[in-house]
Design a protein around this motif. Structure first.
Motif, PDB file in Angstrom:
ATOM      1  N   HIS A   1      17.851 -38.208 -11.875  1.00  0.00           N
ATOM      2  CA  HIS A   1      17.149 -38.665 -13.073  1.00  0.00           C
ATOM      3  C   HIS A   1      16.139 -37.632 -13.549  1.00  0.00           C
ATOM      4  N   VAL A   2      15.579 -36.876 -12.620  1.00  0.00           N
ATOM      5  CA  VAL A   2      14.558 -35.872 -12.958  1.00  0.00           C
ATOM      6  C   VAL A   2      14.794 -34.635 -12.089  1.00  0.00           C
ATOM      7  N   TYR A   3      14.617 -33.457 -12.693  1.00  0.00           N
ATOM      8  CA  TYR A   3      14.728 -32.181 -11.983  1.00  0.00           C
ATOM      9  C   TYR A   3      13.445 -31.376 -12.177  1.00  0.00           C
ATOM     10  N   PRO A   4      12.398 -31.688 -11.442  1.00  0.00           N
ATOM     11  CA  PRO A   4      11.178 -30.880 -11.590  1.00  0.00           C
ATOM     12  C   PRO A   4      11.412 -29.471 -11.036  1.00  0.00           C
ATOM     13  N   ARG A   5      10.858 -28.502 -11.729  1.00  0.00           N
ATOM     14  CA  ARG A   5      10.953 -27.112 -11.282  1.00  0.00           C
ATOM     15  C   ARG A   5       9.620 -26.690 -10.677  1.00  0.00           C
ATOM     16  N   ALA A   6       9.691 -25.904  -9.642  1.00  0.00           N
ATOM     17  CA  ALA A   6       8.470 -25.455  -8.966  1.00  0.00           C
ATOM     18  C   ALA A   6       7.513 -24.788  -9.951  1.00  0.00           C
ATOM     19  N   THR A   7       8.052 -23.986 -10.873  1.00  0.00           N
ATOM     20  CA  THR A   7       7.181 -23.264 -11.810  1.00  0.00           C
ATOM     21  C   THR A   7       6.430 -24.194 -12.747  1.00  0.00           C
ATOM     22  N   GLU A   8       6.871 -25.435 -12.874  1.00  0.00           N
ATOM     23  CA  GLU A   8       6.178 -26.396 -13.725  1.00  0.00           C
ATOM     24  C   GLU A   8       4.955 -26.996 -13.033  1.00  0.00           C
ATOM     25  N   HIS A   9       4.771 -26.685 -11.756  1.00  0.00           N
ATOM     26  CA  HIS A   9       3.714 -27.326 -10.973  1.00  0.00           C
ATOM     27  C   HIS A   9       2.822 -26.331 -10.231  1.00  0.00           C
ATOM     28  N   ILE A  10       2.798 -25.095 -10.699  1.00  0.00           N
ATOM     29  CA  ILE A  10       1.987 -24.054 -10.042  1.00  0.00           C
ATOM     30  C   ILE A  10       0.494 -24.419 -10.015  1.00  0.00           C
ATOM     31  N   PRO A  11      -0.115 -24.854 -11.127  1.00  0.00           N
ATOM     32  CA  PRO A  11      -1.538 -25.210 -11.058  1.00  0.00           C
ATOM     33  C   PRO A  11      -1.838 -26.292 -10.017  1.00  0.00           C
ATOM     34  N   ALA A  12      -0.966 -27.304  -9.911  1.00  0.00           N
ATOM     35  CA  ALA A  12      -1.166 -28.354  -8.911  1.00  0.00           C
ATOM     36  C   ALA A  12      -1.031 -27.792  -7.501  1.00  0.00           C
ATOM     37  N   MET A  13      -0.096 -26.868  -7.307  1.00  0.00           N
ATOM     38  CA  MET A  13       0.072 -26.241  -5.993  1.00  0.00           C
ATOM     39  C   MET A  13      -1.166 -25.438  -5.610  1.00  0.00           C
ATOM     40  N   ILE A  14      -1.705 -24.725  -6.589  1.00  0.00           N
ATOM     41  CA  ILE A  14      -2.915 -23.929  -6.331  1.00  0.00           C
ATOM     42  C   ILE A  14      -4.076 -24.842  -5.945  1.00  0.00           C
ATOM     43  N   ARG A  15      -4.241 -25.952  -6.673  1.00  0.00           N
ATOM     44  CA  ARG A  15      -5.304 -26.908  -6.326  1.00  0.00           C
ATOM     45  C   ARG A  15      -5.117 -27.469  -4.922  1.00  0.00           C
ATOM     46  N   LEU A  16      -3.885 -27.790  -4.575  1.00  0.00           N
ATOM     47  CA  LEU A  16      -3.598 -28.313  -3.239  1.00  0.00           C
ATOM     48  C   LEU A  16      -3.949 -27.276  -2.169  1.00  0.00           C
TER      49      LEU A  16
ATOM     50  N   THR B   1      13.849 -25.195  -6.878  1.00  0.00           N
ATOM     51  CA  THR B   1      12.911 -24.150  -6.487  1.00  0.00           C
ATOM     52  C   THR B   1      13.280 -22.912  -7.290  1.00  0.00           C
ATOM     53  N   ASP B   2      12.504 -22.663  -8.325  1.00  0.00           N
ATOM     54  CA  ASP B   2      12.801 -21.547  -9.228  1.00  0.00           C
ATOM     55  C   ASP B   2      11.803 -20.406  -9.074  1.00  0.00           C
ATOM     56  N   VAL B   3      11.025 -20.437  -8.004  1.00  0.00           N
ATOM     57  CA  VAL B   3      10.147 -19.313  -7.690  1.00  0.00           C
ATOM     58  C   VAL B   3       9.986 -19.243  -6.175  1.00  0.00           C
ATOM     59  N   ASP B   4      10.305 -18.108  -5.626  1.00  0.00           N
ATOM     60  CA  ASP B   4      10.063 -17.799  -4.217  1.00  0.00           C
ATOM     61  C   ASP B   4      10.176 -16.281  -4.089  1.00  0.00           C
ATOM     62  N   ASP B   5      10.032 -15.777  -2.889  1.00  0.00           N
ATOM     63  CA  ASP B   5      10.061 -14.318  -2.709  1.00  0.00           C
ATOM     64  C   ASP B   5      11.350 -13.703  -3.238  1.00  0.00           C
ATOM     65  N   ARG B   6      12.486 -14.397  -3.034  1.00  0.00           N
ATOM     66  CA  ARG B   6      13.782 -13.849  -3.473  1.00  0.00           C
ATOM     67  C   ARG B   6      13.896 -13.806  -4.986  1.00  0.00           C
TER      68      ARG B   6
ATOM     69  N   ILE C   1      11.451 -13.760  -7.203  1.00  0.00           N
ATOM     70  CA  ILE C   1      10.475 -12.793  -7.733  1.00  0.00           C
ATOM     71  C   ILE C   1      10.982 -11.370  -7.553  1.00  0.00           C
ATOM     72  N   ALA C   2      11.487 -11.056  -6.354  1.00  0.00           N
ATOM     73  CA  ALA C   2      11.983  -9.707  -6.076  1.00  0.00           C
ATOM     74  C   ALA C   2      13.188  -9.358  -6.949  1.00  0.00           C
TER      75      ALA C   2
ATOM     76  N   ILE D   1      13.289  -8.099 -15.484  1.00  0.00           N
ATOM     77  CA  ILE D   1      13.345  -9.203 -16.436  1.00  0.00           C
ATOM     78  C   ILE D   1      12.379 -10.296 -16.002  1.00  0.00           C
ATOM     79  N   PRO D   2      11.982 -11.171 -16.930  1.00  0.00           N
ATOM     80  CA  PRO D   2      11.112 -12.288 -16.549  1.00  0.00           C
ATOM     81  C   PRO D   2      11.808 -13.211 -15.545  1.00  0.00           C
ATOM     82  N   LEU D   3      11.016 -13.841 -14.712  1.00  0.00           N
ATOM     83  CA  LEU D   3      11.530 -14.734 -13.680  1.00  0.00           C
ATOM     84  C   LEU D   3      12.457 -15.795 -14.266  1.00  0.00           C
TER      85      LEU D   3
END
Length: 171
Positions: free
Chosen positions: A110-125, A69-74, A76-77, A84-86
């Motif tokens: 085997h895989v480490y997906p990052r939340a920021t890699e899936h923002i468009p899918a989250m928005i669609r959901l 989880t590489d994006v949340d309120d903490r 971003i703040a 600096i950029p997130l």
């Protein structure tokens, strides 16, 4: 020796049976990389590692995915406070997590997906949930899941939904 796990839904210890014979997909929560991981975080990661090792030693083919989880309120703040950029803010904490994982000899996922890699899918959901009426927007624009539309909400944790406040969010 057969693996038996506690089933939170039934409240009983039950034999483990994979959905596919000989294969196990293990999706685990990883760290929120707003700061350095601590021993409490690693207690969870060590258990996941132990489970994976047992499954593999028992002959299962395991696919382990651990989210970051590489994006949340903490995050971003903190990035905004530093100006600096997130990604620049979270990357040192992600790298420290991997170094600590290796130091503790926890097998890498085997895989480490990052939340920021899936923002468009989250928005669609979220848009889909709003459209179906199972989510709603709060006064501040935050989107909340409508637990009234999901009668089984809280069943695993035995949460008394009568005690929840509409739109309260989590702290």
């Amino acid at each position: 020796m057969a693996l038996r796990l506690y089933n939170t839904l039934s409240r009983q210890v039950e034999p483990f049976e994979p959905l596919q014979k000989g294969r196990v997909s293990l999706y685990t929560c990883g760290p929120t990389v707003y700061n350095y991981a601590h021993i409490g975080n690693f207690r969870t990661f060590l258990f996941e590692d132990l489970l994976r090792r047992w499954l593999e030693a028992s002959g299962y083919q395991v696919l382990h995915i651990m989210n970051l989880t590489d994006v949340d309120d903490r995050t971003i703040a903190a990035a905004a406070e530093k100006g600096i950029p997130l990604k620049e803010h979270v990357e040192p904490f992600a790298q420290a997590f991997f170094e600590d994982r290796d130091y503790l000899r926890v097998l890498p996922a085997h895989v480490y997906p990052r939340a920021t890699e899936h923002i468009p899918a989250m928005i669609r959901l979220i848009e889909g949930l709003l459209k179906k009426g199972v989510a709603y927007k709060g006064e501040d624009g935050s989107v909340y899941f409508s637990i009234a539309r999901f009668p089984a909400y809280g069943r695993l944790s035995r949460l008394d939904t009568r005690e929840l406040k509409t739109g309260a969010g989590s702290v």
